[in-house]
Design an enzyme around this catalytic site. Structure first.
Site, PDB file in Angstrom:
ATOM      1  N   GLU A  91      47.551  28.684  14.423  1.00 30.74           N
ATOM      2  CA  GLU A  91      48.248  29.967  14.257  1.00 30.74           C
ATOM      3  C   GLU A  91      48.723  30.526  15.588  1.00 30.74           C
ATOM      4  O   GLU A  91      49.746  31.202  15.661  1.00 30.74           O
ATOM      5  CB  GLU A  91      47.351  30.981  13.544  1.00 30.74           C
ATOM      6  CG  GLU A  91      47.174  30.716  12.047  1.00 30.74           C
ATOM      7  CD  GLU A  91      46.059  29.734  11.747  1.00 30.74           C
ATOM      8  OE1 GLU A  91      45.445  29.208  12.703  1.00 30.74           O
ATOM      9  OE2 GLU A  91      45.786  29.481  10.561  1.00 30.74           O
ATOM     10  N   PHE A 130      34.663  36.771   1.783  1.00 30.06           N
ATOM     11  CA  PHE A 130      35.013  35.504   2.410  1.00 30.06           C
ATOM     12  C   PHE A 130      36.380  35.615   3.100  1.00 30.06           C
ATOM     13  O   PHE A 130      37.336  36.080   2.517  1.00 30.06           O
ATOM     14  CB  PHE A 130      35.046  34.380   1.366  1.00 30.06           C
ATOM     15  CG  PHE A 130      35.472  33.061   1.935  1.00 30.06           C
ATOM     16  CD1 PHE A 130      34.704  32.430   2.914  1.00 30.06           C
ATOM     17  CD2 PHE A 130      36.652  32.464   1.528  1.00 30.06           C
ATOM     18  CE1 PHE A 130      35.106  31.224   3.460  1.00 30.06           C
ATOM     19  CE2 PHE A 130      37.064  31.250   2.074  1.00 30.06           C
ATOM     20  CZ  PHE A 130      36.292  30.623   3.047  1.00 30.06           C
ATOM     21  N   GLN A 131      36.431  35.192   4.341  1.00 32.61           N
ATOM     22  CA  GLN A 131      37.642  35.227   5.166  1.00 32.61           C
ATOM     23  C   GLN A 131      38.261  36.623   5.257  1.00 32.61           C
ATOM     24  O   GLN A 131      39.469  36.783   5.268  1.00 32.61           O
ATOM     25  CB  GLN A 131      38.668  34.205   4.666  1.00 32.61           C
ATOM     26  CG  GLN A 131      38.146  32.783   4.874  1.00 32.61           C
ATOM     27  CD  GLN A 131      39.216  31.722   4.792  1.00 32.61           C
ATOM     28  OE1 GLN A 131      40.188  31.851   4.048  1.00 32.61           O
ATOM     29  NE2 GLN A 131      39.039  30.656   5.563  1.00 32.61           N
ATOM     30  N   LYS A 146      45.635  40.242  -1.145  1.00 33.06           N
ATOM     31  CA  LYS A 146      46.032  39.263  -2.162  1.00 33.06           C
ATOM     32  C   LYS A 146      46.516  39.924  -3.456  1.00 33.06           C
ATOM     33  O   LYS A 146      47.481  39.473  -4.071  1.00 33.06           O
ATOM     34  CB  LYS A 146      44.858  38.328  -2.452  1.00 33.06           C
ATOM     35  CG  LYS A 146      45.202  37.268  -3.458  1.00 33.06           C
ATOM     36  CD  LYS A 146      44.442  35.985  -3.240  1.00 33.06           C
ATOM     37  CE  LYS A 146      44.938  34.947  -4.241  1.00 33.06           C
ATOM     38  NZ  LYS A 146      44.414  33.625  -3.978  1.00 33.06           N
ATOM     39  N   MET A 166      46.487  26.999  39.962  1.00 31.52           N
ATOM     40  CA  MET A 166      46.637  28.315  40.577  1.00 31.52           C
ATOM     41  C   MET A 166      45.283  28.913  40.957  1.00 31.52           C
ATOM     42  O   MET A 166      45.159  29.570  41.988  1.00 31.52           O
ATOM     43  CB  MET A 166      47.394  29.263  39.644  1.00 31.52           C
ATOM     44  CG  MET A 166      47.702  30.618  40.256  1.00 31.52           C
ATOM     45  SD  MET A 166      48.638  30.468  41.802  1.00 31.52           S
ATOM     46  CE  MET A 166      50.315  30.641  41.203  1.00 31.52           C
TER      47      MET A 166
HETATM   48  C1  LIG Z   1      44.306  31.431  28.404  1.00 39.62           C
HETATM   49  C2  LIG Z   1      44.083  31.547  29.863  1.00 39.62           C
HETATM   50  N1  LIG Z   1      42.892  31.197  30.396  1.00 39.62           N
HETATM   51  C3  LIG Z   1      42.697  31.280  31.728  1.00 39.62           C
HETATM   52  C4  LIG Z   1      43.681  31.713  32.561  1.00 39.62           C
HETATM   53  C5  LIG Z   1      43.433  31.826  34.058  1.00 39.62           C
HETATM   54  N2  LIG Z   1      44.317  30.912  34.776  1.00 39.62           N
HETATM   55  C6  LIG Z   1      45.458  31.315  35.366  1.00 39.62           C
HETATM   56  S1  LIG Z   1      46.303  30.079  36.060  1.00 39.62           S
HETATM   57  C7  LIG Z   1      45.142  28.949  35.618  1.00 39.62           C
HETATM   58  C8  LIG Z   1      45.296  27.504  35.968  1.00 39.62           C
HETATM   59  C9  LIG Z   1      46.363  26.849  35.213  1.00 39.62           C
HETATM   60  O1  LIG Z   1      46.249  25.469  35.396  1.00 39.62           O
HETATM   61  P1  LIG Z   1      47.397  24.488  34.959  1.00 39.62           P
HETATM   62  O2  LIG Z   1      47.843  24.766  33.591  1.00 39.62           O
HETATM   63  O3  LIG Z   1      46.935  23.092  35.223  1.00 39.62           O
HETATM   64  O4  LIG Z   1      48.606  24.877  35.892  1.00 39.62           O
HETATM   65  P2  LIG Z   1      48.808  24.789  37.477  1.00 39.62           P
HETATM   66  O5  LIG Z   1      48.426  26.084  38.065  1.00 39.62           O
HETATM   67  O6  LIG Z   1      47.975  23.650  37.981  1.00 39.62           O
HETATM   68  O7  LIG Z   1      50.261  24.527  37.622  1.00 39.62           O
HETATM   69  C10 LIG Z   1      44.097  29.583  34.935  1.00 39.62           C
HETATM   70  C11 LIG Z   1      42.881  28.870  34.442  1.00 39.62           C
HETATM   71  C12 LIG Z   1      44.911  32.078  31.955  1.00 39.62           C
HETATM   72  N3  LIG Z   1      45.928  32.561  32.660  1.00 39.62           N
HETATM   73  N4  LIG Z   1      45.085  31.963  30.624  1.00 39.62           N
END
Ligand SMILES: Cc1ncc(C[n+]2csc(CCOP(=O)(O)OP(=O)(O)O)c2C)c(N)n1
Lengths: 172, 564
Positions: free
Chosen positions: B48, B110-111, B160, B478
């Protein structure tokens, strides 16, 4: 400068509206000192009175965010206009025989009312603005306040027309 | 008519053609009705969250309202991240959730989930429909609220028994919402005042955001900027709102903005903000943001004005209408005055050119390792910029913003406000549904792509030739960059011990998998990916410890950029 504001809202009288307004305050970290809500003469509309505090910028944000809610019809910051405010308070105060006369005198001066009497306590009903209620509670404290219930403030803008305004001022 | 039929008819009246969703018990009657309907096309996603991001990508790439249909309980709660993502970036979507019958609401049936309560803070508005007779009005209101004013997500919860009940209903032609009247026309006096201040300025900067894209103001705004020769910077959400290859363009501003844009804002004497909200990733330390500037702020949302910075000329209104009015007013300004303005500001533009020249966006090129920036540059070159780019979140997102020049609005699609990893791929699917002929590429990280990788099946099933370019650094890049710069390289939980073989994974789903490990393979691999009329996943094995620069450390002032 942090100031207390009384904000009056007209809202759709639907379930969930109170949750929306309360949620906005908690979600954005604004505080609510009191909140009153009841139907108006139009059954589809409710009126809320909210007392909150914050500096000018926060109050501006609160008002703007409230206006954004779809179910909020009108928002007025009464603090910036001429208005009347009232709160109703029930105070259960110890009524030792030697203090009864003084309590009754104070109740009389404040135009409050004794609404329940028991051998050891009175329940006093008082209506008024913040200053009056505060002063009354201070005077009751030495006798021992056992319980207190407050409605929170309700408020209304004064009518703009000069003569009418003069007429209503004393009644309130 | 049954509630289910009314529901579909009401959607059609709103011009809906596609629905993204997943069925379940609470909405099974709607799906049964859908089965008999030949006009509405349903895209079955695998999660979803994927459905909501897809509807969001559909909306961002087309300007039309995206539609989601899911079941109650877990189906509904799975939409929350998607809804919050759309909310933060003002994307118009309407999410329909199934609900247990009204008689059972509140019984922990439920749900059952109180999805209206859960999504109250992350929707523009939401509804629980309690009577089938309300359905036509509520649906009309939901679409109206989603797409007007400052757009945003609306959720409609459908018990529903409301769906199965029958009623004779009339579909309203218009609706009246006494608590919702967005101000669209800017105040003329304020607009004139703004123009006066603009013409009196010496170091003006146009700072424009997502509001310009949503209100379709890009063309008029470009005209305005060019007429007066005012330099332009975009927020992340605003990219594409001004041609990225125009010489007045300074690039993005903020945390990973260009040197020129951040310096220009810092030294400007007038910031003209249009459809942007002075987000903390843009302003840096807000007390030191544009210290010498007066601020004109155009926004359709009054609550965005004077929220974080003090504004001198606020204009509440729709960006397009306000900019059009500015152009009208400009016609009354004598040519001589305009020339004098252009002359006075020439020095400022020269200064900006110098900043651009001395500190352009750059990276250390390599013959042996694939630099992620190089991949993005090559993609720009090979598509001529004619593509819709979506992104995941992290370094990939910033490189996609920096090294691709967006020339048209709605061609850069990213989760800016919430920063949702896993957004880009389903958003690309939605964008491809809305733009069948277009090249759509999700620039991804190896971390983010794993958050909605299951949607490969969706892309394959519906023959959506979406491309996914994974800039694979085997890191949560990042976060690793922050650890590298501010935590003495203690890479706590940012290095993946295990990653799938993305090429084989793509193949397992029936998509095409490609890989590049050396710079000399990049061009060919991109060409190949673009040539295939099918979903393609490309694994670019990049220089692992590449960082995004410039960077303004969180909470620092914009002028204190870390450079390459
Ligand atoms: C759902 C979610 N969980 C955690 C984060 C924190 N976060 C920001 S950037 C990042 C790393 C992203 O890694 P990747 O997708 O490999 O991209 P890169 O930075 O290596 O290009 C994280 C964990 C986020 N923004 N969103």
């Amino acid at each position: 400068m942090v100031r207390r504001h009384t904000i009056s809202l007209l809202v759709e009288n639907r379930f969930g509206v109170l949750a929306r307004v309360a949620g906005l305050f908690s979600g954005r970290g604004y505080n609510i000192e009191s909140l009153c809500v009841a139907e108006t003469t139009d059954p589809t509309v409710s009126k809320m009175t909210i007392v909150t505090s914050g500096d000018d910028q926060i109050i501006e944000q609160i008002i703007k965010q409230l206006r954004k809610l779809i179910d909020v019809i009108k928002v007025t910051d009464l603090t910036t206009t001429e208005h009347v405010e009232r709160e109703l308070v029930l105070v259960k105060v110890n009524a030792a025989p030697e203090h009864r006369a003084e309590i009754l005198r104070t109740v009389d001066i404040f135009r409050a009312k004794i609404v329940d009497v028991s051998p050891s306590a009175y329940v006093v009903e008082i209506t008024g603005d913040e200053g009056k209620i505060g002063a009354f509670i201070e005077l009751m404290k030495p006798f021992g306040i056992r319980d207190i219930a407050r409605t929170g403030k309700v408020a209304m803008a004064r009518t703009a027309k000069k003569r009418e305004q003069e007429g209503t001022r004393h009644v309130a | 008519m049954t509630g289910a039929r009314i529901f579909l008819e009401a959607l059609k009246r709103e011009g809906v053609r596609e629905i993204f969703g997943i069925p379940g018990g609470a909405v099974i009657n709607i799906y049964d009705e859908l089965h008999k309907d030949s006009e509405l096309f349903h895209i079955l996603t695998r999660h979803e969250q994927g459905a909501v991001h897809a509807a969001d990508g559909y909306a961002r790439s087309s300007g039309k309202v995206g539609v989601v249909l899911v079941t109650s309980g877990p189906g509904a709660t799975n939409t929350v991240t998607g809804i919050a993502t759309a909310y933060m970036d003002s994307s118009p979507i309407v999410v329909f959730t199934g609900q247990v019958p009204t008689s059972m609401i509140g019984n922990d049936a439920f749900q059952e989930a109180d999805i209206v309560g859960i999504t109250r803070p992350c929707t523009k508005h939401n509804y629980l429909v309690k009577d089938v007779k309300d359905l036509p009005r509520v649906i009309k209101e939901a679409f109206y609220i989603a797409r007007t004013g400052r757009p945003g997500p609306v959720l409609v919860d459908l018990p529903k028994d409301v769906i199965t009940a029958s009623a004779n209903v009339k579909f309203p032609d218009h609706i009246e919402l006494r608590g919702y009247k967005p101000v669209l026309e800017g105040h003329v006096k304020q607009i004139r005042k703004a123009l006066d201040i603009i013409l009196a300025s010496s170091r003006p900067v146009l700072y424009t955001g997502g509001g310009v894209i949503w209100s379709s103001a890009a063309a008029d705004l470009t005209k305005f900027a060019r007429k007066l020769k005012i330099p332009v910077t975009n927020t992340l959400m605003g990219l594409g709102g001004f041609p990225g290859d125009d010489e007045l363009f300074m690039g993005m501003l903020g945390m990973h903005g260009t040197y020129a844009a951040n310096m220009a804002v810092t030294h400007s004497d007038l910031i003209i903000a249009v459809g942007a909200r002075f987000d903390d990733r843009v302003t840096g330390k807000v007390e030191e943001f544009a210290p010498e500037a007066k601020i004109v702020h155009v926004d359709v949302d009054p609550a965005s004005i004077s929220k974080s910075v003090k504004v001198h000329v606020p204009i509440v209104g729709d960006a397009k209408r306000v900019v059009r009015r500015l152009l009208e007013e400009l016609k009354n300004v004598p040519q001589k005055e305009i020339r004098a303005f252009q002359k006075r500001t020439a020095e400022w533009r020269k200064k900006i050119s110098e900043w651009k020249e001395t500190q352009p966006l750059r990276y250390n090129r390599s013959k042996t390792r694939i630099k992620p920036q190089y991949v993005v540059e090559k993609l720009y070159e090979l598509t001529g910029g004619d593509a819709i780019i979506t992104t995941e979140v992290g370094q990939n997102q910033m490189w996609a913003a920096q090294f691709f020049k967006y020339k048209q609005p709605r061609t850069f699609i990213t989760s800016g406000g919430l920063g949702t990893m896993g957004f880009g791929f389903p958003a690309a699917i939605g964008a491809q549904v809305a733009n069948p002929g277009k090249v759509v590429v999700d620039i991804a990280g190896d971390g983010s792509i794993q958050m909605n990788i299951q949607e490969l099946a969706t892309a394959v099933q519906y023959r959506l030739p979406v491309k996914v370019f994974i800039l694979n650094n085997r890191f949560l890049g990042m976060v690793r960059q922050w650890q590298h710069l501010f935590f003495d390289k203690r890479y706590s939980e940012t290095c993946f011990g295990v990653l799938p073989d993305f090429v084989r994974l793509a193949e397992a789903y029936g998509a095409v998998g490609l890989r590049a490990t050396r710079p000399d393979q990049v061009e060919n691999v991109i060409k190949k990916a673009l040539d295939v009329n099918a979903p393609v996943l490309v694994d670019f094995v990049i220089d692992r410890e590449e960082c995004v620069y410039p960077m303004v450390p969180a909470g620092a002032s914009l002028k204190d950029m870390l450079l390459v």
